[in-house]
Scaffold this active site. Sequence first.
Site, short mmCIF file in Angstrom:
data_model
loop_
_atom_site.label_atom_id
_atom_site.label_comp_id
_atom_site.label_asym_id
_atom_site.label_seq_id
_atom_site.Cartn_x
_atom_site.Cartn_y
_atom_site.Cartn_z
N GLU A 141 14.27 -21.04 -34.92
CA GLU A 141 15.63 -21.29 -35.38
C GLU A 141 16.19 -20.10 -36.14
OE1 GLU A 141 17.86 -23.42 -34.71
OE2 GLU A 141 16.54 -24.61 -33.45
N TYR B 293 22.15 -25.76 -41.62
CA TYR B 293 21.94 -25.90 -40.18
C TYR B 293 20.44 -25.85 -39.83
CZ TYR B 293 21.21 -24.77 -35.37
OH TYR B 293 20.71 -24.80 -34.09
N ASP C 267 26.02 -26.67 -35.94
CA ASP C 267 26.39 -25.27 -35.70
C ASP C 267 27.68 -25.25 -34.89
OD1 ASP C 267 25.68 -26.10 -33.21
OD2 ASP C 267 24.34 -24.42 -32.78
#
Length: 306
Positions: free
Chosen positions: A1, A84, A102
């Site tokens: 991520e 996020y 996002d």
Amino acid sequence: EIMLQQTRAEVVKDYYLRFLQAFPDVQALAAAPEERLLKLWEGLGYYSRARNLQKAARMVVFERGGSFPDTYGELLTLPGVGPYTAGAIASICFERPVPAVDGNVLRILARMLALSEPIDAPAVKKRIARSLAAVYPEEDRGAFTQSLMELGATVCLPAGPPRCALCPLSPLCAAFQAGAALDFPKRREKKSRKAEKITVFLLSCRGKLAVRRRGESGLLAGLWEFPNEEGELFEQQALDLAARWGAAPLRLTKSQRRTHIFTHIKWEMTAYFIDCGAESSLFTWAEASELSKTYPLPTAFKMFLP
Ligand code: SF4
């Protein structure tokens, strides 16, 4: 991520595999020398992410006895992990009912709700995250998060028309029903990027090029660069400066102009390639092949490598 922030999975794939090979567990990442870490990150940009990733690894190893946080709140305490990323990790890895909001998710929801407010306003983002958290399913929460990410990447596209005919949400989508999918999302007006002029020196002496390490803070902190000066120098000014640096410039062989864009600023760069007679002690001198292999040289400078 963390790697995927600001870029696409296609770009990240090879980096990710190389990174895992070099640092197969959190202990290895915590113990890695910074230079090696930055070298493996080279080309992905936003280097503070790599440093934060290592800080987070050190926190997990030294402060949490190797146990990885598994709640949204605890994940947020890790350096470099914002709402996020915390949402993505909490739901995908630990099945927590937290969304990862996002640009993709905001776009889908703005279209589904035909939202007239700008999605880049922090208050709007927060409200969308809260509303989405409230409708998280009881099971398969990780799959739910990923399905929204995937829908945004493959169906409700950011550039060009969304593929509404394929979209499972079309019966619920207000923008589609109104035939106005392309009118959403709304955004605030963009501030224009600040432009900075920079003169870059490709000083070469006996097959080696001069480089130096950037300062510990600010843009591209701790990475390497070719010597440079603010502003656009004329050729003679550039030769004079190279002489003051003690590089004994012999001749200017080439000049090149390039632009490099960061998030908030744009560098308008003029590069001078100068043959020199002395390896000034102000710089480190290295062959181009060594520069590519060993020194973390950001793209803004790497593009001038012969
Ligand atoms: Fe996006 Fe079209 Fe699906 Fe609405 S119907 S969510 S606009 S792809």
